[in-house]
Motif scaffolding. Structure first.
Motif, PDB file in Angstrom:
ATOM      1  N   LEU A 113       3.600  11.000  14.349  1.00 50.38           N
ATOM      2  CA  LEU A 113       3.959  10.165  13.353  1.00 50.38           C
ATOM      3  C   LEU A 113       4.931   9.296  13.438  1.00 50.38           C
ATOM      4  CD1 LEU A 113       3.538  12.283  10.176  1.00 50.38           C
ATOM      5  CD2 LEU A 113       1.845  11.529  11.483  1.00 50.38           C
ATOM      6  N   LEU A 114       6.018   9.790  14.297  1.00 45.48           N
ATOM      7  CA  LEU A 114       7.040   8.981  14.790  1.00 45.48           C
ATOM      8  C   LEU A 114       6.662   8.014  15.848  1.00 45.48           C
ATOM      9  CD1 LEU A 114      10.027  11.922  14.569  1.00 45.48           C
ATOM     10  CD2 LEU A 114       9.455   9.812  12.905  1.00 45.48           C
ATOM     11  N   ALA A 115       5.860   8.379  16.773  1.00 43.72           N
ATOM     12  CA  ALA A 115       5.276   7.560  17.894  1.00 43.72           C
ATOM     13  C   ALA A 115       4.495   6.707  17.390  1.00 43.72           C
ATOM     14  CB  ALA A 115       4.604   8.515  18.933  1.00 43.72           C
ATOM     15  N   ARG A 116       3.909   6.815  16.493  1.00 37.57           N
ATOM     16  CA  ARG A 116       2.968   5.541  15.838  1.00 37.57           C
ATOM     17  C   ARG A 116       3.916   4.512  15.405  1.00 37.57           C
ATOM     18  NH1 ARG A 116      -1.480   9.101  16.503  1.00 37.57           N
ATOM     19  NH2 ARG A 116      -3.446   8.104  16.427  1.00 37.57           N
TER      20      ARG A 116
ATOM     21  N   LEU B 140      -3.062   6.127   8.302  1.00 40.70           N
ATOM     22  CA  LEU B 140      -2.385   5.284   7.129  1.00 40.70           C
ATOM     23  C   LEU B 140      -1.350   4.471   8.002  1.00 40.70           C
ATOM     24  CD1 LEU B 140      -2.839   7.809   4.243  1.00 40.70           C
ATOM     25  CD2 LEU B 140      -4.150   5.828   4.596  1.00 40.70           C
ATOM     26  N   ILE B 141      -0.454   5.075   8.541  1.00 46.37           N
ATOM     27  CA  ILE B 141       0.436   4.125   9.424  1.00 46.37           C
ATOM     28  C   ILE B 141      -0.177   3.112   9.959  1.00 46.37           C
ATOM     29  CG2 ILE B 141       2.241   4.261  11.080  1.00 46.37           C
ATOM     30  CD1 ILE B 141       2.921   7.340  10.448  1.00 46.37           C
TER      31      ILE B 141
ATOM     32  N   LEU C 155       0.731  -1.255  -0.006  1.00 46.67           N
ATOM     33  CA  LEU C 155      -0.092   0.059   0.031  1.00 46.67           C
ATOM     34  C   LEU C 155       0.904   1.301  -0.059  1.00 46.67           C
ATOM     35  CD1 LEU C 155      -2.750  -1.179   2.729  1.00 46.67           C
ATOM     36  CD2 LEU C 155      -2.833  -0.966   0.066  1.00 46.67           C
ATOM     37  N   THR C 156       0.537   2.368  -0.761  1.00 45.39           N
ATOM     38  CA  THR C 156       1.161   3.299  -0.826  1.00 45.39           C
ATOM     39  C   THR C 156       0.222   4.730  -0.740  1.00 45.39           C
ATOM     40  OG1 THR C 156       0.831   3.705  -3.161  1.00 45.39           O
ATOM     41  CG2 THR C 156       2.754   2.588  -2.579  1.00 45.39           C
ATOM     42  N   ALA C 157       0.571   5.946  -0.089  1.00 50.10           N
ATOM     43  CA  ALA C 157      -0.379   6.901   0.117  1.00 50.10           C
ATOM     44  C   ALA C 157       0.599   8.152  -0.093  1.00 50.10           C
ATOM     45  CB  ALA C 157      -0.904   6.790   1.463  1.00 50.10           C
TER      46      ALA C 157
ATOM     47  N   LEU D 252       4.560   5.997   2.628  1.00 48.74           N
ATOM     48  CA  LEU D 252       3.721   7.282   2.762  1.00 48.74           C
ATOM     49  C   LEU D 252       4.615   8.448   2.617  1.00 48.74           C
ATOM     50  CD1 LEU D 252       3.181   5.288   5.433  1.00 48.74           C
ATOM     51  CD2 LEU D 252       1.023   6.617   5.313  1.00 48.74           C
ATOM     52  N   VAL D 253       4.155   9.439   1.993  1.00 46.59           N
ATOM     53  CA  VAL D 253       4.751  10.768   1.545  1.00 46.59           C
ATOM     54  C   VAL D 253       3.809  11.861   2.201  1.00 46.59           C
ATOM     55  CG1 VAL D 253       5.863  12.450   0.202  1.00 46.59           C
ATOM     56  CG2 VAL D 253       5.830  10.039  -0.412  1.00 46.59           C
TER      57      VAL D 253
END
Length: 687
Positions: free
Chosen positions: A245-248, A203-204, A162-164, A211-212
């Protein structure tokens, strides 16, 4: 190899930057930093919500990547914030300065603005490949754009891969157009950075592999000044959002040790001293950064201040990000299919400053580069995906001669490989076919150019057509005849001699940077035309005086050969250096290097040996080399009436010529020597 044609232009609104069509496109979502209607994905957690809970991760295991592009965040601002511990969520990242904007004056030269910067991030290429020259729909040269990082990742063809893309900048969603099936989810957050955090977090959590994400708050705040409270607050707020995001990601890694994440933070371009975006490139606007959660062996300058001069270009480039991500994902293409203008930064060897230039004679492309790291492996060079050379370890240059059927504009893609480092560059050449342009074997009448690119005939159609004479210079099985041009045989107007007319006049053509005129010459037994006033062996000028514009080779007293150029007011001449043996076959050559502003004269005489001389040419002399533009006279000047005007001072007589040839390059002394010593005609040597 056909010349390249101008690119086609698609409809103004049909496509923009990145060739991506999404299988799922989400509408804007609400939140701080911008408006837009809420469009929940699946159980969207609120911005700032709890990270993924301990347990089993959704999605696949293995390598994954998150690239975060932050508009308006400069390297200097982030470095200062990290030094002052204002961005605790980012403290563990390895930060290094990098550069963007391509190379000034080269094909890769591109503005330091949003559109080109975003294109470079997602394609790993400069403008010749991604084709985006600005931020408006008409600033492009599509239709065929470089494949995106998403396209290469999708080539893994793994089920459930998967990409996003999640973007805040309103420009970027308009750039996703033509690359079918490479982005599974694209979210347009319509300026809302909180939406970027919420959607990317989800999404993560959902197990996406690439992901971008793109934030825009620092760019908006920079309008208040780079030292303003608003800008500093935007940096800390955006850094905290990235921290979520880094925490997830950290929780997912804790849940599954095989889930290996590469995180890269960057920005599309720098800002000027006032916090503005400008296409007027300077060091500030070209300076970007690469921050990573992993040690990247080929990433120089970690923790360093960005250079304030051109040493910036010895560092990593924005084009390095895409190949770095793809190497981590196991999706980096092999060298034969490698078209990135950057390199994966995980390698122990790094290639820097790869450049391509056209040779001075416009017949080859010259590549150069520098290295850092391990230099123990041979260097390989590929052209358009095909290997063309293997060079010794540490080699930093390569010249690729272009071979094409005709002049034209040609484009190539070169790839340089050293150990695990691979970098490509687009090159273009306004090619000028170099080699033997005209060759007259002179063993038959009328004379024929073997290349059919010139004519050689008497000046006057009613004059005698010359004659063939024995030539004991070339022995059987080669021909034994030559052309005698006798100026005593005239028409009713007194015109004599032969005239060479070229399809391409090398003396005057600005595309020809050098030329050589070479021929065998034989005089009578006393060199009777060698008088103080001079006889015209060949000339494209009025040879009443050597000062007149054009070139000439003259025969003077004591059988002296002079090589002459003029402007109309001054001359450039080699005299007192070259002498013939009367009645002997001698090889004569005039070599003119227009680009180097130099003329060399050569006389290879069977008795007197090799005689050479040279003279520097001014720009004015080079500009006047074309003379009268009426062709080159043999045993005459560029008017066909030299001996009529100087009947009393320059006696008429016969000169014998053989293998009269013109090259549009400067032959070397070694090449000319080989012609003289070979005992063979040029048709057999084919230099």
């Amino acid at each position: 190899m056909p010349p390249i044609t101008p690119p086609l232009h698609a409809s103004r609104f049909s496509r923009w930057l990145l060739p991506i069509a999404t299988s799922v496109v989400l509408a804007a979502c609400g939140g701080g930093g911008g408006g837009g209607a809420s469009f929940p994905l699946i159980n969207v957690p609120p911005a700032g919500g709890n990270p993924t809970a301990p347990g089993v991760n959704q999605g696949k295991s293995g390598p994954k990547a998150l690239v975060v592009e932050i508009d308006g965040l400069t390297h200097a601002a982030l470095r200062e914030a990290m030094a002052q511990k204002k961005v605790p969520a980012l403290q563990s990242l390895q930060l290094a300065p990098a550069w963007t904007g391509g190379t000034d004056g080269a094909l890769s030269d591109q503005p330091t603005t949003d559109g080109p910067g975003w294109a470079t991030l997602l394609t790993g290429t400069w403008v010749p490949r991604h084709a985006v020259r600005g931020d408006t729909p008409d600033q492009r040269i599509d239709t065929k754009l470089a494949p995106s990082v998403f396209a290469f990742a999708k080539q893994k063809k793994e089920a459930g891969y998967l990409t996003a893309s999640v973007t805040a900048n309103a420009l970027y969603p308009n750039l996703l157009a033509a690359e079918t099936g490479t982005v599974d989810t694209a979210v347009d957050c319509a300026g809302a950075d909180a939406c970027v955090t919420a959607k990317t977090s989800q999404l993560i959590d959902a197990g996406y592999d690439l992901l971008v994400a793109q934030y825009g708050a620092p760019a908006a705040a920079a309008a208040n000044g780079l030292r303003s409270d608003a800008y500093q607050r935007a940096i800390t707020d955006t850094s905290a959002a990235v921290g979520q995001l880094l925490a997830r990601i950290a929780q997912r890694t804790a849940n599954d040790a095989k889930e290996d994440w590469l995180v890269i933070l960057t920005t599309g371009h720098g800002l000027d001293a006032f916090g503005g975006v400008t296409s007027l490139k300077g060091i500030d606007t070209r300076t970007v950064f690469i921050a990573s959660n992993k040690t990247l062996a080929a990433l120089p300058g970690i923790g360093a201040q960005a250079p304030a001069d051109n040493t910036l270009f010895k560092l990593a480039a924005a084009t390095d990000i895409a190949p770095t991500v793809l190497r981590h994902l196991g999706a980096l293409p092999p060298a034969e299919a490698y078209n990135f203008n950057g390199q994966a930064l995980q390698t122990a060897t790094a290639i820097h400053n790869l450049a391509a230039r056209t040779s001075t004679d416009r017949s080859s492309i010259e590549l150069s580069w520098t290295f850092s790291g391990d230099l123990g492996s041979p260097v390989k060079v590929l052209r358009d995906g095909k290997p063309i050379a293997t060079l010794p370890a540490g080699a930093t240059t390569f010249s690729d001669p272009v071979k094409a059927a005709s002049d034209g504009l040609y484009a190539f893609q070169y790839t340089v490989v050293a150990a695990e480092a691979t970098v490509s560059i687009s090159a273009q050449i306004a090619y000028v076919k170099v080699g033997l342009l005209n060759l007259y074997a002179l063993d038959t009448l009328p004379p024929v150019d073997v290349n059919a690119t010139s004519t050689l005939a008497p000046w006057a159609s009613d004059a005698d057509g010359g004659s063939l004479v024995a030539d004991d210079n070339f022995q059987p099985p080669y021909r034994v005849q030559a052309l005698r041009v006798d100026s005593r045989v005239t028409n009713a107007s007194g015109m004599a001699g032969y005239r060479l007319l070229q399809t391409r006049d090398v003396t005057a053509d600005p595309k020809v940077n050098a030329f050589t005129i070479g021929f065998w010459l034989h005089t009578d037994a006393t060199c009777s035309q060698g008088v103080s006033n001079g006889a015209s062996v060949i000339a494209n000028k009025n040879y009443d005086t050597g000062t007149n514009a054009g070139i000439a080779i003259g025969l003077f007293s004591k059988c002296e050969i002079r090589f002459n150029t003029g402007t109309g007011s001054v001359r450039g001449e080699i005299s007192g250096r070259h002498f013939l043996s009367a009645g002997q076959w001698t090889y004569v050559a005039m070599v003119v290097d227009k680009a180097g502003k130099n003329m060399n004269g050569y006389v290879f005489d069977p008795v007197k040996g090799t005689q050479t001389g040279s003279v520097a040419l001014s720009s004015a002399l080079v500009a006047a080399l074309g003379g009268l533009g009426k062709g080159i006279g043999l045993n005459e000047d560029g008017t066909g009436l030299y001996y009529q005007r100087w009947a009393s001072a320059s006696p008429r007589g016969a000169m014998d010529f053989n293998d009269f040839a013109i090259w549009n390059r400067a032959l070397t002394a070694e090449e000319l020597t080989s012609i003289f010593t070979s005992g063979q005609p040029l048709s057999a040597l084919a230099p």
